[in-house]
Design an enzyme around this catalytic site. Structure first.
Site, PDB file in Angstrom:
ATOM      1  N   TYR A 182      19.489  33.876 -13.440  1.00 41.74           N
ATOM      2  CA  TYR A 182      18.425  34.619 -12.770  1.00 41.74           C
ATOM      3  C   TYR A 182      18.820  36.079 -12.540  1.00 41.74           C
ATOM      4  CZ  TYR A 182      15.400  30.697 -11.460  1.00 41.74           C
ATOM      5  OH  TYR A 182      14.536  29.640 -11.472  1.00 41.74           O
ATOM      6  N   LYS A 233      26.465  22.020 -17.573  1.00 40.33           N
ATOM      7  CA  LYS A 233      26.314  21.828 -19.021  1.00 40.33           C
ATOM      8  C   LYS A 233      27.647  22.274 -19.638  1.00 40.33           C
ATOM      9  CE  LYS A 233      23.782  20.852 -22.601  1.00 40.33           C
ATOM     10  NZ  LYS A 233      23.355  19.495 -22.915  1.00 40.33           N
ATOM     11  N   ASP A 265      21.254  17.354 -18.736  1.00 37.04           N
ATOM     12  CA  ASP A 265      20.250  16.558 -19.458  1.00 37.04           C
ATOM     13  C   ASP A 265      20.301  15.103 -19.007  1.00 37.04           C
ATOM     14  OD1 ASP A 265      22.776  16.660 -20.526  1.00 37.04           O
ATOM     15  OD2 ASP A 265      22.160  16.707 -22.626  1.00 37.04           O
ATOM     16  N   ASP A 293      12.229  20.301  -8.640  1.00 36.65           N
ATOM     17  CA  ASP A 293      10.806  20.031  -8.918  1.00 36.65           C
ATOM     18  C   ASP A 293      10.645  18.602  -9.433  1.00 36.65           C
ATOM     19  OD1 ASP A 293      10.062  22.609  -8.245  1.00 36.65           O
ATOM     20  OD2 ASP A 293       8.686  22.792  -9.934  1.00 36.65           O
TER      21      ASP A 293
HETATM   22  C1  IPM Z   1       8.916  31.628  -8.322  1.00 39.39           C
HETATM   23  C2  IPM Z   1      10.303  31.468  -8.789  1.00 39.39           C
HETATM   24  C3  IPM Z   1      10.991  32.805  -8.829  1.00 39.39           C
HETATM   25  C4  IPM Z   1      11.107  30.451  -7.985  1.00 39.39           C
HETATM   26  C5  IPM Z   1      12.458  30.191  -8.639  1.00 39.39           C
HETATM   27  O1  IPM Z   1      12.546  29.982  -9.846  1.00 39.39           O
HETATM   28  O2  IPM Z   1      13.446  30.168  -7.920  1.00 39.39           O
HETATM   29  C6  IPM Z   1      10.445  29.114  -7.799  1.00 39.39           C
HETATM   30  O3  IPM Z   1      10.358  28.382  -8.956  1.00 39.39           O
HETATM   31  C7  IPM Z   1      11.209  28.338  -6.754  1.00 39.39           C
HETATM   32  O4  IPM Z   1      11.739  27.286  -7.062  1.00 39.39           O
HETATM   33  O5  IPM Z   1      11.247  28.786  -5.622  1.00 39.39           O
END
Ligand code: IPM
Ligand code: NAD
Length: 829
Positions: A182, A233, A265, A293
């Site tokens: 990032y 990884k 993975d 997620d």
């Molecule tokens: C919106 C984005 C920058 C953010 C990230 O990738 O960290 C989101 O996906 C999260 O998980 O808070």
């Protein structure tokens, strides 16, 4: 959440009752000053960053819950709302304004909704809402992101996994948040050697970054079930190899925690195959984003997952893991629980207010147990659909006609729509004259916990007014056009502007008056003016279970314990005085003072509506009252001159001199007492007022200083950063140059070798040719020699019938002789 407030209302009521002070002649001043609930012992400043899409919707719910939990635990919050993401872009042109970051840094904790949306998707990278969020995380240095995923028993059916797989899942993802791909450099766009466009990022981690997140993860696992799985990884990426090595090294500090490693993975697969095997997972920024997620769906919905982002010092950042959900924004479909639970994490990790945090967690469980569900976690069965808690809101323009709630229609329509309401009362409340500057969100927030009783809201806008009244009504008719609205039905009895019911209420405009009947859950609500604070805070400070309180500026605060509403019984009687003790019947007397009522009831104070002065029957005089000056806000004494003197009012002055003297003495004594008390009150109030002013100034100065320091530091930082950026760019250019030169050098080296080879080959060929030619020359010479010899021989006599052979070769080099040149002369006989 609505039910969470309901859950806590019992405790709230107890608290409330403890704070009540009865109004009596003995203690009128104390009531007049303040009848506050317990003063909050702790105060925190929270920066609210609602952001975009569903962000503001979920933040509004979570803020109310937070306030309420805080209220129950004696915590006072000061909320400051700041823009971030798309909202900030629209407002200021950048996704994270300096002011927002600086407010966030100065607060005790930050609660964020979500950022992003279609509108800004095509913006350049530095103008994307997401960049604002990343800048915020980096600015607050919150490197450790805790994302718990727990399958609540109430939501097992909402999980997309089989029940036996989902039940009992309780894991924590510890995501590294301020490093990795990032933030890694170099990054950007460019072209490759074929002239093709490329985009590139760098996954990079330094040892200290891995060590610190590993320690957070080990500590977290230690407090949970003692198992930590590090996901990487390492079979492909160097950054992951370092990651694995460092996590393994740090493990020696935590012998009680069982460490395992897994490739990402495989981890993604194991999460849906057997999520219960995980206790705590630690991973890098991008893997953590994706895996959390994924984990959210095991729990039922992404709308359920909260998060806490923490640094080594400074305020934490608390946010749901979901995004701005533009597909459902503004439709009242968002699940606010992820944000509500983030607020609980704020209390727990950010402020160390564990008890208040537990209240929220328990309230969420309770809400779900009662079957309340938003669409994302709704599944057929015993649960019923529930929205985020905000009513449906519709806005029209027009004029309203209000119809009197007359006794006949009330009793005939005794079937009120809710059995919880008093007989004859319709569940319709009309709030008149809400100032236009109040947004829906302001109003919803202002309604506090009452909002859960409101299912629908229609806002009719007309002129901007400063006074806001609320009254019960039988029906409200509305229409889109003003022309139509003006034609009121002839049969209807339109509410006249009764001097008591409406005009009489004008004296209430300065403060908020609220009434609530907890046990009946009725919809009583009297809002006379939007108050800056929420009603909860207000109620905590001001409301008590007495009939009336007289405020210093003459306005009323009332807690309607018996549920009476204001009904005008006065017909045509002109009101002039209002008894401050009895309210139900609104005792009023035309002209003069309500002496008869005093004699009958011993209710000693009455308020003169016209002048707002209070008459004390015992002291037989107007009470000296302090009111707030409209011009400078200072407390001043209300003019005590009796306006009824000219109307023949006999109560203020007596014509009997003996009686007058006796009365005078008693009056003087009463007045002195009264005056002393008032003076003491006034001084106390003034002291408090000036103390609060001093405090405000002190806070303001501190804020200014820290703002200035922040600004200076940030400017310096910006300059240094700009310098650094320039150097980095220069270095990049030089690196590029260097790289190209090295490449050229290689190419030239290869070319030189090739030329040398070619030269060698040409030389060899030339040598061969020379050798060949020399050979041919030699052979030619031999032949010539032979020819010559033959000629000479043929001339000689010795040559008769013999075979003549050429002279033998001298060396093997003749082997190169051309075949054609080997000539055998066969002599003829
Ligand atoms: C919106 C984005 C920058 C953010 C990230 O990738 O960290 C989101 O996906 C999260 O998980 O808070
Ligand atoms: N931390 C953040 O602010 C954050 C996180 C992720 C995405 N985003 C941004 O949000 C925008 C939309 O991204 P996305 O669609 O990929 O992810 P999203 O999380 O916003 O939505 C994914 C899906 O989940 C649903 N959803 C999300 N939150 C919900 C809730 N509370 N209740 C019910 N349903 C919910 C949405 O309706 C959608 O169908 C993008 O601009 C993205 O960059 C922001």
């Amino acid at each position: 959440m609505a039910a969470s407030l309901q859950l806590n209302s019992k405790a709230f009521r107890t608290h409330f009752q403890l704070a009540s002070v009865p109004l009596s002649k003995k203690a009128p001043k104390s009531c007049r000053i303040r009848c506050a609930a317990t003063t909050p012992s702790k105060r925190y400043t929270i920066t609210l960053l609602p952001g975009d899409g569903i962000g503001p919707e979920v933040i509004s719910v979570a803020t109310n819950v937070l306030k309420f939990a805080g209220f129950l635990e004696g915590i006072e919050f000061k909320f400051q709302e700041m823009p971030v993401g798309g909202a900030a872009l629209d407002l200021t042109g950048v996704p994270l304004p300096e002011e927002t970051l600086s407010a966030a840094k100065q607060s005790d904790a930050v609660l964020l909704g979500a950022i992003g949306g279609y509108k800004w998707d095509k913006n350049e990278k530095h103008l994307k809402p997401e960049t604002g969020l990343l800048q915020l995380r980096a600015g607050l240095k919150v490197f450790a992101n805790l994302r718990p995923a727990t399958v609540l028993p109430q939501l097992v059916d909402a999980s997309t996994l089989k029940k036996e797989v989902a039940v009992g899942v309780d894991l924590m993802v510890v995501r590294e948040l301020t490093g990795g791909i990032y933030f890694g450099k170099p990054r950007g766009f460019g072209t490759n050697e074929n002239g093709e466009e490329i985009g590139f990022n760098t996954e990079v981690y330094a040892t200290h970054e891995i060590d610190r997140i590993a320690r957070v993860a080990f500590e977290t696992a230690r407090k949970r079930h003692g198992k930590l799985c590090s996901v990487d990884k390492a079979n492909v990426l160097e950054a992951s190899i370092l990651w694995r090595n460092r996590v393994t090294a740090i493990a020696s500090e935590y012998p009680d925690v069982e460490l395992s490693h897994m490739y990402v993975d495989n981890a993604a697969m194991q999460l849906v195959r057997n999520p219960k095997q995980f206790d705590t997972i630690v991973t890098n920024n991008i893997f953590g984003d994706i895996l959390s997620d994924e984990a959210s769906m095991i729990t039922g919905s992404i709308g359920m997952l909260p998060s806490a982002s923490l640094g080594e010092s400074g305020p934490g950042l608390f946010e749901p893991i979901h995004g701005s959900a533009p597909d459902i924004a503004g439709q009242d479909k968002a699940n606010p629980l992820a944000t509500v639970l983030s607020a609980a994490m704020l209390l727990k990790y950010g402020l160390e207010e564990e008890i208040a945090a537990k209240r929220i967690e328990a309230a969420v469980l309770d809400t779900l147990s009662r079957g309340y569900r938003t669409g994302d976690i709704y599944s057929d069965g015993n649960a019923f659909h529930f929205s985020s808690g905000n009513p449906r809101i519709e806005e029209t323009r027009g004029v309203m006609h209000l119809y009197r709630d007359d006794a006949v229609s009330s009793s005939s329509s005794s079937a009120s729509s809710s059995p919880e309401l008093p007989v004859g009362r319709k569940p319709l409340v009309c709030v008149l004259g809400v100032p236009n500057y109040m947004t829906y969100a302001d109003f919803c927030q202002f309604c506090g916990s009452f909002i859960r009783h409101i299912s629908e809201m229609r806002i009719v806008r007309f002129v901007s007014v400063e006074v806001c009244r609320v009254l019960f009504t039988v029906d409200v008719q509305y229409t889109g056009s003003i022309e139509h609205a003006q034609a009121s039905p002839a049969s209807s009895n339109e509410q006249p502007t009764c001097p008591v019911c409406l005009a009489g209420w004008n004296f209430l405009v300065r403060e908020v008056m609220l009434a609530e009947r907890y046990s009946l859950k009725c919809h009583i609500m009297f809002l006379m003016m939007p108050f800056k604070e929420s009603w909860i805070e207000f109620a905590a400070r001001h409301l008590v279970a007495v009939d009336y309180l007289l405020n210093l500026d003459g306005s009323f605060l009332k807690h309607v314990a018996n549920g009476d509403n204001y009904r005008c019984n006065c017909k045509n009687i002109e009101p002039s005085l209002l008894c401050l003790k009895r309210v139900g019947g609104l005792l009023k007397y035309k002209g003069g003072h309500a002496i008869i009522h005093w004699k009958e009831t011993q209710h000693c104070y009455s308020l003169e509506l016209e002048t707002q002065r209070v008459w004390d029957y015992v002291g037989d005089n107007y009470v000296h009252r302090l009111i707030q000056s409209k011009t400078d806000g200072k407390l001043v004494e209300l003019n005590a001159h009796c306006t009824h003197a000219n109307e023949g009012c006999g109560s203020c002055e007596s014509t009997d001199s003996g009686l007058s003297e006796a009365l005078l003495n008693s009056k003087v004594e009463a007045i002195v007492n009264e005056y002393n008390e008032l003076l003491a009150t006034q001084l106390e109030n003034q002291k408090l007022y000036f103390e609060s002013l001093l405090q405000d100034i002190k806070e303001e100065t501190e804020r200014e200083i820290s703002k200035a320091v922040d600004k200076a530091v940030s400017q310096k930082l910006q300059k240094m950063q700009a310098k650094l950026d320039r150097c980095v760019k220069e270095k990049e250019i030089l690196d590029d140059l260097n790289e190209n030169l090295l490449k050229n050098q290689e190419i030239w080296k290869a070319k030189i070798i090739e030329m040398e080879e070619r030269g060698k080959k040409a030389l060899k060929l030339k040598d061969d040719n020379i050798r060949d030619l020399e050979e041919q020359l030699r052979v030619l010479m031999v032949f010539l020699e032979a020819d010559k010899t033959m000629e000479e021989l043929s001339l000689s006599n010795e040559m008769k019938d013999g075979t003549v052979l050429p002279v033998p070769m001298e060396s093997s080099s003749c082997s190169g002789t051309k075949e054609g040149m080997k000539v055998n002369y066969k002599g003829k006989s």
